[in-house]
Design a protein around this motif. Structure first.
Motif, mmCIF file in Angstrom:
data_model
loop_
_atom_site.group_PDB
_atom_site.id
_atom_site.type_symbol
_atom_site.label_atom_id
_atom_site.label_comp_id
_atom_site.label_asym_id
_atom_site.label_seq_id
_atom_site.Cartn_x
_atom_site.Cartn_y
_atom_site.Cartn_z
ATOM 1 N N ILE A 44 12.984 0.775 -10.468
ATOM 2 C CA ILE A 44 11.630 0.240 -10.311
ATOM 3 C C ILE A 44 10.680 1.352 -9.859
ATOM 4 N N GLY A 45 9.396 1.030 -9.824
ATOM 5 C CA GLY A 45 8.376 1.986 -9.367
ATOM 6 C C GLY A 45 7.362 2.247 -10.478
ATOM 7 N N SER A 46 6.146 2.550 -10.083
ATOM 8 C CA SER A 46 5.085 2.763 -11.088
ATOM 9 C C SER A 46 5.353 3.984 -11.954
ATOM 10 N N THR A 47 6.239 4.867 -11.523
ATOM 11 C CA THR A 47 6.555 6.056 -12.316
ATOM 12 C C THR A 47 7.076 5.655 -13.708
ATOM 13 N N PHE A 48 7.588 4.422 -13.826
ATOM 14 C CA PHE A 48 8.105 3.973 -15.122
ATOM 15 C C PHE A 48 7.069 3.259 -15.978
ATOM 16 N N VAL A 52 0.860 -1.185 0.000
ATOM 17 C CA VAL A 52 0.000 0.000 0.000
ATOM 18 C C VAL A 52 0.897 1.235 0.000
ATOM 19 N N GLY A 53 1.157 1.760 -1.182
ATOM 20 C CA GLY A 53 2.048 2.905 -1.335
ATOM 21 C C GLY A 53 1.328 4.223 -1.137
ATOM 22 N N GLY A 54 2.087 5.309 -1.141
ATOM 23 C CA GLY A 54 1.514 6.633 -0.973
ATOM 24 C C GLY A 54 0.522 6.994 -2.064
ATOM 25 N N THR A 55 0.700 6.441 -3.260
ATOM 26 C CA THR A 55 -0.197 6.740 -4.379
ATOM 27 C C THR A 55 -0.981 5.519 -4.845
ATOM 28 N N LEU A 56 -0.279 4.406 -5.053
ATOM 29 C CA LEU A 56 -0.929 3.224 -5.627
ATOM 30 C C LEU A 56 -0.750 2.005 -4.731
ATOM 31 N N SER A 57 -1.797 1.188 -4.670
ATOM 32 C CA SER A 57 -1.721 -0.080 -3.942
ATOM 33 C C SER A 57 -1.487 -1.191 -4.954
ATOM 34 N N LYS A 58 -0.484 -2.004 -4.684
ATOM 35 C CA LYS A 58 -0.137 -3.099 -5.573
ATOM 36 C C LYS A 58 -0.449 -4.419 -4.894
ATOM 37 N N ILE A 59 -1.113 -5.320 -5.628
ATOM 38 C CA ILE A 59 -1.499 -6.623 -5.084
ATOM 39 C C ILE A 59 -0.894 -7.706 -5.977
ATOM 40 N N ASN A 90 8.471 -5.299 6.582
ATOM 41 C CA ASN A 90 9.253 -4.066 6.368
ATOM 42 C C ASN A 90 9.344 -3.726 4.879
ATOM 43 N N GLU A 91 9.028 -2.474 4.547
ATOM 44 C CA GLU A 91 8.935 -2.071 3.145
ATOM 45 C C GLU A 91 10.260 -2.200 2.389
ATOM 46 N N PHE A 92 11.352 -1.776 3.013
ATOM 47 C CA PHE A 92 12.624 -1.765 2.287
ATOM 48 C C PHE A 92 13.127 -3.183 2.045
ATOM 49 N N ASN A 145 -4.493 14.611 -15.265
ATOM 50 C CA ASN A 145 -4.748 13.234 -15.666
ATOM 51 C C ASN A 145 -3.428 12.546 -16.012
ATOM 52 N N TYR A 146 -3.164 11.413 -15.358
ATOM 53 C CA TYR A 146 -1.857 10.773 -15.522
ATOM 54 C C TYR A 146 -1.544 10.426 -16.976
ATOM 55 N N ASP A 147 -2.506 9.829 -17.677
ATOM 56 C CA ASP A 147 -2.252 9.412 -19.063
ATOM 57 C C ASP A 147 -2.018 10.620 -19.969
ATOM 58 N N GLY A 149 7.780 10.360 -8.506
ATOM 59 C CA GLY A 149 6.583 10.329 -9.357
ATOM 60 C C GLY A 149 5.559 11.383 -8.954
ATOM 61 N N GLY A 150 5.498 11.687 -7.677
ATOM 62 C CA GLY A 150 4.577 12.723 -7.209
ATOM 63 C C GLY A 150 4.973 14.096 -7.731
ATOM 64 N N THR A 151 6.285 14.296 -7.854
ATOM 65 C CA THR A 151 6.809 15.566 -8.383
ATOM 66 C C THR A 151 6.394 15.737 -9.845
ATOM 67 N N LEU A 152 6.418 14.628 -10.576
ATOM 68 C CA LEU A 152 5.993 14.664 -11.977
ATOM 69 C C LEU A 152 4.539 15.133 -12.073
ATOM 70 N N LEU A 153 3.687 14.566 -11.227
ATOM 71 C CA LEU A 153 2.270 14.949 -11.270
ATOM 72 C C LEU A 153 2.069 16.384 -10.793
ATOM 73 N N GLY A 154 2.741 16.749 -9.693
ATOM 74 C CA GLY A 154 2.531 18.071 -9.094
ATOM 75 C C GLY A 154 3.050 19.211 -9.944
ATOM 76 N N ASN A 160 14.064 3.142 -6.431
ATOM 77 C CA ASN A 160 12.609 2.949 -6.452
ATOM 78 C C ASN A 160 11.922 4.306 -6.584
ATOM 79 N N VAL A 161 11.388 4.577 -7.773
ATOM 80 C CA VAL A 161 10.742 5.866 -8.011
ATOM 81 C C VAL A 161 9.235 5.716 -7.861
ATOM 82 N N GLY A 162 8.779 5.943 -6.646
ATOM 83 C CA GLY A 162 7.348 5.910 -6.344
ATOM 84 C C GLY A 162 6.840 7.327 -6.232
ATOM 85 N N THR A 163 6.025 7.598 -5.245
ATOM 86 C CA THR A 163 5.578 8.974 -4.985
ATOM 87 C C THR A 163 6.835 9.804 -4.726
ATOM 88 N N GLY A 164 7.693 9.243 -3.875
ATOM 89 C CA GLY A 164 9.039 9.780 -3.675
ATOM 90 C C GLY A 164 10.039 8.731 -4.132
HETATM 91 P P1 ATP Z 1 5.705 5.402 -2.254
HETATM 92 O O1 ATP Z 1 6.495 4.131 -2.485
HETATM 93 O O2 ATP Z 1 6.552 6.633 -2.412
HETATM 94 O O3 ATP Z 1 4.900 5.355 -1.002
HETATM 95 P P2 ATP Z 1 3.883 4.358 -4.281
HETATM 96 O O4 ATP Z 1 4.335 3.001 -3.846
HETATM 97 O O5 ATP Z 1 2.419 4.608 -4.287
HETATM 98 O O6 ATP Z 1 4.596 5.498 -3.423
HETATM 99 P P3 ATP Z 1 4.447 3.862 -7.063
HETATM 100 O O7 ATP Z 1 3.167 3.114 -7.198
HETATM 101 O O8 ATP Z 1 5.692 3.069 -7.255
HETATM 102 O O9 ATP Z 1 4.492 4.662 -5.710
HETATM 103 O O10 ATP Z 1 4.500 5.085 -8.088
HETATM 104 C C1 ATP Z 1 3.586 6.170 -8.014
HETATM 105 C C2 ATP Z 1 3.806 7.070 -9.205
HETATM 106 O O11 ATP Z 1 3.519 6.339 -10.397
HETATM 107 C C3 ATP Z 1 2.911 8.286 -9.271
HETATM 108 O O12 ATP Z 1 3.478 9.361 -8.551
HETATM 109 C C4 ATP Z 1 2.831 8.562 -10.763
HETATM 110 O O13 ATP Z 1 3.914 9.366 -11.198
HETATM 111 C C5 ATP Z 1 2.987 7.183 -11.383
HETATM 112 N N1 ATP Z 1 1.743 6.557 -11.858
HETATM 113 C C6 ATP Z 1 1.708 5.503 -12.703
HETATM 114 N N2 ATP Z 1 0.451 5.136 -12.986
HETATM 115 C C7 ATP Z 1 -0.355 5.969 -12.298
HETATM 116 C C8 ATP Z 1 -1.764 6.094 -12.167
HETATM 117 N N3 ATP Z 1 -2.598 5.308 -12.828
HETATM 118 N N4 ATP Z 1 -2.235 7.043 -11.346
HETATM 119 C C9 ATP Z 1 -1.413 7.856 -10.675
HETATM 120 N N5 ATP Z 1 -0.075 7.798 -10.766
HETATM 121 C C10 ATP Z 1 0.465 6.869 -11.563
#
Ligand code: ATP
Ligand code: MG
Length: 270
Positions: free
Chosen positions: A227-231, A7-14, A70-72, A140-142, A125-130, A100-104
């Motif tokens: 890694i990370g959803s940002t990619f 359960v990440g700051g932006t997206l939950s992965k299952i 533990n997340e790391f 809109n992400y897309d 990834g949050g910086t990209l959106l913001g 790992n490029v997630g929200t941070g």
């Molecule tokens: P953290 O690990 O920092 O707590 P997270 O695990 O939620 O955050 P990721 O899922 O790895 O992070 O990546 C989130 C980023 O992925 C967003 O900031 C955005 O740039 C990008 N992203 C990809 N797909 C989407 C989507 N459908 N909606 C929103 N953001 C998306």
């Protein structure tokens, strides 16, 4: 039935398995109740291994039993598993960086069986959106992905070559000296939404690369695994990072389903 949930700051992965295969599911963390509902409607008596910064939010909202990981550790464990599965460990070696490029952004060093968090950055990834939203009004992400792919972000920057205009630069002239630093050109020319977002993508890519490469240098490894959803679906960001990592003398690896590393690592933690 076992499930790995990050359960990440932006997206939950299952993640879960059906026979020999991983199944992957991604949902916004803002819709945490939908995550709980989805799990309940697909599994009987699930055993959830949970990780990520918002794992506590899930456990608060859900009646399902969980084991917290533990997340790391989960992230690095998952990366190693994916590298091994894809036969990439022979190319990365047993010592490599994970960016790992997630929200941070979080940077880890994997050395055989041991993991260490090296550092991180608020640029992610949050910086990209913001920043894209601030500069263009797009949220809109897309749409942001599409716009960024069609711009020329370099034109807002100053390169080392621009500064060393009358002599041979001491480092590669192609390196960026200053992201968004070209104010004089900004005053002369007008730039499009596409250019702005492209410049944001470039700044994020270069900043992230620099951190990982410097850590790799210090820890004496050539491999950086990103890694990370940002990619996900973001080929221009991957191209920028690959090019910039190689320009800095290191090797870049992108993992398919890399953004599920945390969930996979949590799943595997039995
Ligand atoms: P953290 O690990 O920092 O707590 P997270 O695990 O939620 O955050 P990721 O899922 O790895 O992070 O990546 C989130 C980023 O992925 C967003 O900031 C955005 O740039 C990008 N992203 C990809 N797909 C989407 C989507 N459908 N909606 C929103 N953001 C998306
Ligand atoms: Mg995450």
């Amino acid at each position: 039935e076992y499930l790995g949930v990050d359960v990440g700051g932006t997206l939950s992965k299952i993640v879960y398995t059906t026979g020999d295969y991983w199944e992957y599911k991604k949902m916004p963390t803002t819709q945490i109740n939908a995550v709980d509902h989805w799990i309940n409607s697909h599994f009987n008596n699930p055993v959830i291994h949970i990780t990520g910064g918002k794992a506590g939010l899930f456990t608060q909202k859900s009646a399902l039993p969980v084991k917290k990981i533990n997340e790391f550790e989960a992230t690095c464990e998952g990366v190693r598993w994916l590298l091994e599965e894809k036969g990439l460990l022979s190319r990365t070696g047993s010592r490599f960086m994970v960016t790992n490029v997630g929200t941070g952004t979080s940077i880890h060093f994997v050395n055989g069986d041991s993991y260490e968090r090296i550092g991180g950055s608020g640029v992610g990834g949050g910086t990209l959106l913001g920043l894209s939203y601030l500069l263009t009004g797009e949220d809109n992400y897309d749409e942001i992905l599409t716009l960024g792919q069609n711009g020329k972000g370099e034109n807002l920057n100053i390169t080392v070559g621009d500064i060393y205009s009358h002599e041979v630069p001491p480092i590669s002239g192609d390196l960026t000296a200053s992201n968004f630093g070209n104010v004089s050109r900004m005053k002369e020319e007008s730039f499009s939404k596409e250019d702005y977002i492209s410049a944001v993508v470039r700044m994020i890519g270069e900043t992230i690369t620099t951190m990982g490469v410097q850590a790799a240098e210090r820890l004496k490894t050539d491999s950086v695994v990103y890694i990370g959803s940002t990619f996900s679906h973001h080929d221009t960001l991957k191209d920028i990072i690959k090019g910039y990592t190689e320009l800095r003398g290191k090797k870049a690896f992108f993992l398919e389903h890399g953004e599920y590393s945390g969930a996979i690592g949590a799943f595997l933690n039995k």
